[in-house]
Design a protein around this motif. Sequence first.
Motif, PDB file in Angstrom:
ATOM      1  N   TYR A  17       9.030 -53.656   6.267  1.00 54.22           N
ATOM      2  CA  TYR A  17      10.071 -52.724   6.696  1.00 54.22           C
ATOM      3  C   TYR A  17       9.436 -51.690   7.621  1.00 54.22           C
ATOM      4  CZ  TYR A  17      13.257 -54.549   3.140  1.00 54.22           C
ATOM      5  OH  TYR A  17      14.070 -55.361   2.390  1.00 54.22           O
TER       6      TYR A  17
ATOM      7  N   PHE B  27      14.962 -58.254  12.095  1.00 53.08           N
ATOM      8  CA  PHE B  27      16.347 -58.010  11.735  1.00 53.08           C
ATOM      9  C   PHE B  27      16.611 -56.518  11.652  1.00 53.08           C
ATOM     10  CE2 PHE B  27      15.742 -62.281  10.061  1.00 53.08           C
ATOM     11  CZ  PHE B  27      16.922 -62.901  10.426  1.00 53.08           C
TER      12      PHE B  27
ATOM     13  N   GLU C  39      19.188 -54.389   9.583  1.00 54.49           N
ATOM     14  CA  GLU C  39      20.075 -54.585   8.445  1.00 54.49           C
ATOM     15  C   GLU C  39      20.632 -53.247   7.982  1.00 54.49           C
ATOM     16  OE1 GLU C  39      17.935 -56.536   5.380  1.00 54.49           O
ATOM     17  OE2 GLU C  39      17.733 -58.442   6.471  1.00 54.49           O
TER      18      GLU C  39
ATOM     19  N   GLN D 213      21.830 -51.825   4.492  1.00 54.13           N
ATOM     20  CA  GLN D 213      21.878 -52.061   3.051  1.00 54.13           C
ATOM     21  C   GLN D 213      23.009 -51.227   2.462  1.00 54.13           C
ATOM     22  OE1 GLN D 213      18.148 -51.488   1.054  1.00 54.13           O
ATOM     23  NE2 GLN D 213      19.102 -51.338  -0.955  1.00 54.13           N
TER      24      GLN D 213
ATOM     25  N   GLN E 166      20.013 -61.082   0.323  1.00 55.54           N
ATOM     26  CA  GLN E 166      21.288 -61.070   1.030  1.00 55.54           C
ATOM     27  C   GLN E 166      21.465 -62.373   1.778  1.00 55.54           C
ATOM     28  OE1 GLN E 166      22.505 -57.326   2.913  1.00 55.54           O
ATOM     29  NE2 GLN E 166      22.805 -58.486   4.784  1.00 55.54           N
TER      30      GLN E 166
ATOM     31  N   GLU F 185      23.818 -64.214   4.482  1.00 61.60           N
ATOM     32  CA  GLU F 185      24.834 -63.923   5.493  1.00 61.60           C
ATOM     33  C   GLU F 185      25.278 -65.217   6.159  1.00 61.60           C
ATOM     34  OE1 GLU F 185      26.065 -61.090   5.848  1.00 61.60           O
ATOM     35  OE2 GLU F 185      24.640 -59.580   5.204  1.00 61.60           O
TER      36      GLU F 185
ATOM     37  N   HIS G 155      26.083 -64.990   9.383  1.00 65.83           N
ATOM     38  CA  HIS G 155      25.680 -64.719  10.769  1.00 65.83           C
ATOM     39  C   HIS G 155      26.854 -64.758  11.736  1.00 65.83           C
ATOM     40  CE1 HIS G 155      21.660 -64.759   9.321  1.00 65.83           C
ATOM     41  NE2 HIS G 155      21.633 -66.055   9.106  1.00 65.83           N
TER      42      HIS G 155
ATOM     43  N   SER H   2      28.834 -59.911   9.732  1.00 66.96           N
ATOM     44  CA  SER H   2      27.517 -59.758   9.137  1.00 66.96           C
ATOM     45  C   SER H   2      27.067 -58.306   9.170  1.00 66.96           C
ATOM     46  CB  SER H   2      26.512 -60.635   9.879  1.00 66.96           C
ATOM     47  OG  SER H   2      25.224 -60.432   9.361  1.00 66.96           O
TER      48      SER H   2
ATOM     49  N   SER I 209      23.750 -57.726   9.166  1.00 72.92           N
ATOM     50  CA  SER I 209      22.401 -57.848   9.699  1.00 72.92           C
ATOM     51  C   SER I 209      22.494 -58.469  11.081  1.00 72.92           C
ATOM     52  CB  SER I 209      21.513 -58.701   8.783  1.00 72.92           C
ATOM     53  OG  SER I 209      21.949 -60.045   8.775  1.00 72.92           O
TER      54      SER I 209
END
Length: 529
Positions: free
Chosen positions: A106, A142, A144, A146, A169, A171, A173, A177, A179
Motif C-alpha cells: 500500500y 490499483f 481502491e 475501501q 474484494q 470485482e 471490473h 467497481s 477499484s
Amino acid sequence: MRLPNWMWDKLAADPAHWIQKLISLSTDTLWRTGWMYARVQDYLTLSCNGNLMLASPWQPAIGNKHQILFITPIAVACSSTANFSVKGLNIAQPTTKLLCVFGGKYLIQEATEKLLDDTKMQRGPQCLTFSCSFPSTSGRGFIEVQFLCRYVCSHFPLLTLQNSCFLFQVEDHDQSSLSFPFVVAEEDVCSEIRTLEHLLNLVSFDDTLVEKNDLLASRDRALNFLHEFGWFLQRSHIRATSETPKDCTEGFPAARFRWLLSFAVDREFCAVIKKLLDTLFQGGVDLDVQSTVEFVLKQDLVFVAVNKRSKPLIDFLLTYTTSSAPMDGTESAAPAQFLFTPDIAGPSDITPLHIAATYSDTAGVLDALTDDPQQLGIKAWKNARDATGLTPEDYARKRGHESYIEMVQNKIDSRLPKAHVSVTISSTTSTTDFTEKHASQSKTTDQTAFDVEKGQQISTKPPLSCRQCLPELAYRHHLNRFLSTRPAVLSLVAIAAVCVCVGLIMQGPPHIGGMRGPFRWNSLRSGPK
C-alpha cells in the motif's frame, strides 16, 4: 485467487459458504489470523481468526450508488511521482479509505475526506487528488476505495481505527467497481496507453447517447487491456528478478498474448508492441508452436498494418530487430536481425507490396514498404510473383496507379546498381572466355531477369587488352549477324552472281573448233536463208 469460471459463479451465488470453506481448508495464517473483510460484488462477509462473524448484503452508509468513474493518469512512468485524480460517486465518506496498491504494498492509505477539498456531501461526482511515488519496477497497480457498511461500522468500530483488517474484494471490473487499475511502465509506453483515457471516462458518457452501448463496449475492452497488460508486465518482472519465480511457474497464455498484441496493433501502439515482442523473446509465454519466430510471423503483422494503411506501424515493423533476444528461447540460438520484411509471402504468394499496389490511397504505405533497411522492397517490386505470376508492379499497372510505378522506379534507379556482364579475356587476342557470374541469393527477388552480376561501378574506359579485342569482336559479330540473320540478302546476292556470269558469257569471245575468225554471238543470223 485463481478459480474456474463455474467456481466464481458459485462464489457469487453463496459467498458466505465458500468464504468459510476457504478459511477452514486453508493452512496459511493469512486466512486464519486477524480480521478479514471480504466483499463479493453486492455481498460482504467479516471473519476474525478464522471464524465467520458477519454475512450480509452490502449496504452502503449513505446513498445507494458508489462507484469510481475515472482516474487519471492510467499509466505512470517508472521511478516517477504521479499526481492522481479520482472521480466517483459517493466515494468521500466518513468510513471510506483510498488505497493505492502496487507491487503488493500500500503506497497510499488515506481517509477519503482528507483528500477532498469540499467536505460537504455532494450529489454529483466527487474528485479526490493525491500524489504517489513509484519504484523502478513495472507492473499493474490499483486505486481502491475501501468502504465498510453501516452495520460493520456500528458493531465493529475498531475496524475503522485499526489497519489490521485484511481486505478481500472480488470485482467485476465494470462501471460499478470500487477499484480501478493503472499501469507502471516506460514513458513511451505510458504515453500511448494514456490515449485510452477518453474511452474510460464515464463522466463524459450521456445516458441519451444512441451509441452508449458501443462506448461501453469500447470502455470494457480498454479496461481489460489495462488489466491484462499490467499483469503481463508484472509477471515478466517477477520472472526476470527472481531465480525461482514461485508465483509464475506457468507461462502467460498464448491466447491472451495474441489479444494484447491485436489490441496494440489495432491502436497503432508501436512502443507497446515493442515491449510485448521484447518480453516475448525473453520467454514467459506458453507458445502453441515450436519457435517464437514462427509464433510472431503467424500473426501477419505486416499485412495487418498494410490493410490499416498505417505508415508509422510499417516503419516500426520493418526496422524491428531481435538482436537482444534468442530466437527460440535457447541461449545458443542465433538472433535474427530483421524479423519483418516487405516481401514476406502470404496466401497465394501475395506479398504486402501486392496489397499496397491495389489500393488507391496507399502512396505513403508503399513508400514505407520500399524504404526497408535491407532494400528488399524495391528488389521485390518487379520480381516477387504471386501464384498467377504477377508482380506488384503488374498489380499497380492493371489498376492504373502510374504514380506508384514512377515512385518505385525512381528509387530503383537511384539506389540499385545497374546490371552488367562480367567478361574474362586472356592476354592473347586470339581466344576469349566469356563467363557469367550468378549471385547465390536466398530469395528469388534478389535475382535479376538475365542472371547477371550487379556491380557498384562500371568503368567507361576499357583496359588495353579489351581495346585490342574490340575491333575484331565487333567485326566478327557484325559479319556473322549480317550473313546468318538476313536470308533475303543471301538470295539477292546469288541472283546477282548468276546475272553477272550470264553477261560475261554473252559478251566474251568463246573459241569454237573448225571455224575461222573470231566467233561472235551478234553475228549469228536467225530464220530461213
